[in-house]
Design a protein around this motif. Structure first.
Motif: not given
Length: 241
Positions: A139-146
């Motif tokens: 459910d994570a959006r790209p901005a919250t991914l490393s």
């Protein structure tokens, strides 16, 4: 260079220049065959990314001829190019994830575009998230991914539709060595199903990880052939292998 039935890609004396600068690719000729695994290597600035752009139809050459899946794509009307792009999976250096979509929905995007029913998405996308180690980040959006996590989402999106050809530009550049090897094994598995794989990398250690791979080396825009990649005959692919 003469053609033969079943070739995936054929370049004949292709040159590429941007504006009035000198050519970044010069007299590039090669043939890619179905079901082969190719590494494209060379120093930074050698022209790897430019060559890949020609492969996935993001750039037209300044001269020469390119055939893709048996079709002359240089003279093909632009409105027909998307049908050929859909037969390819592409892993970009800058990932190009859709910012407002979750990891799950980014990976599912190629399946939705090709008309797969929503009810049939859950299993394949969840399996792919698990394979790249992101089952808990669906459910994570790209901005919250490393950066490494974004790289893995981009790779999962590129391979989920089992494309005829996979083109990957430095696909292991943002992950640790263990994950890099896992991703290369994923590409190998896709290759065994019949997909032609082209991986651009400057990591010479990766070149030894796929025993049957062929190496194309770029040096200042010219292509050399250390493992016979440019003349290697097709191999049989499919369930019998």
């Amino acid at each position: 260079m003469s053609g033969s039935e079943g070739e995936v890609v054929q370049f004949d004396n292709v040159g590429l220049r941007y504006g009035t600068d000198r050519e970044v690719l010069s007299n590039v000729s090669f043939t890619l065959y179905p079901g082969r695994f190719y590494f494209l290597t060379g120093a930074s600035g050698a022209g790897k990314t430019s060559l890949l752009k020609l492969l996935y139809l993001a750039q037209r050459p300044s001269r020469g001829a390119i055939r893709l899946f048996g079709t002359d794509v240089i003279t093909l009307p632009r409105e027909r190019l998307p049908a050929y792009r859909r037969r390819m999976g592409v892993v970009f250096q800058d990932f190009r994830l859709v910012d407002h979509l979750s990891a799950f929905d980014n990976i599912a995007l190629p399946l939705r575009v090709s008309g797969v029913r929503e009810a049939d998405l859950q299993g394949p996308v969840s399996d792919m998230l698990d394979w790249v180690g992101l089952a808990n980040r669906a459910d994570a959006r790209p901005a919250t991914l490393s950066g490494g996590e974004q790289q893995r989402v981009a790779i999962a999106r590129a391979v989920i539709g089992r494309p005829d050809m996979l083109v990957a530009d430095e696909p292991t550049g943002n992950v640790d060595p263990e994950m890099a090897l896992k991703l290369i094994r994923l590409f190998e598995a896709l290759n065994r199903l019949g997909t032609t794989v082209v991986v651009a990398t400057h990591d010479v250690h990766l070149l030894r990880k796929v025993p049957d791979s062929l190496i194309m080396r770029l040096d200042k825009g010219a292509l050399s052939d250390p493992t016979g990649a440019l003349r290697y005959p097709p191999r049989r692919v499919g369930a019998g292998e």
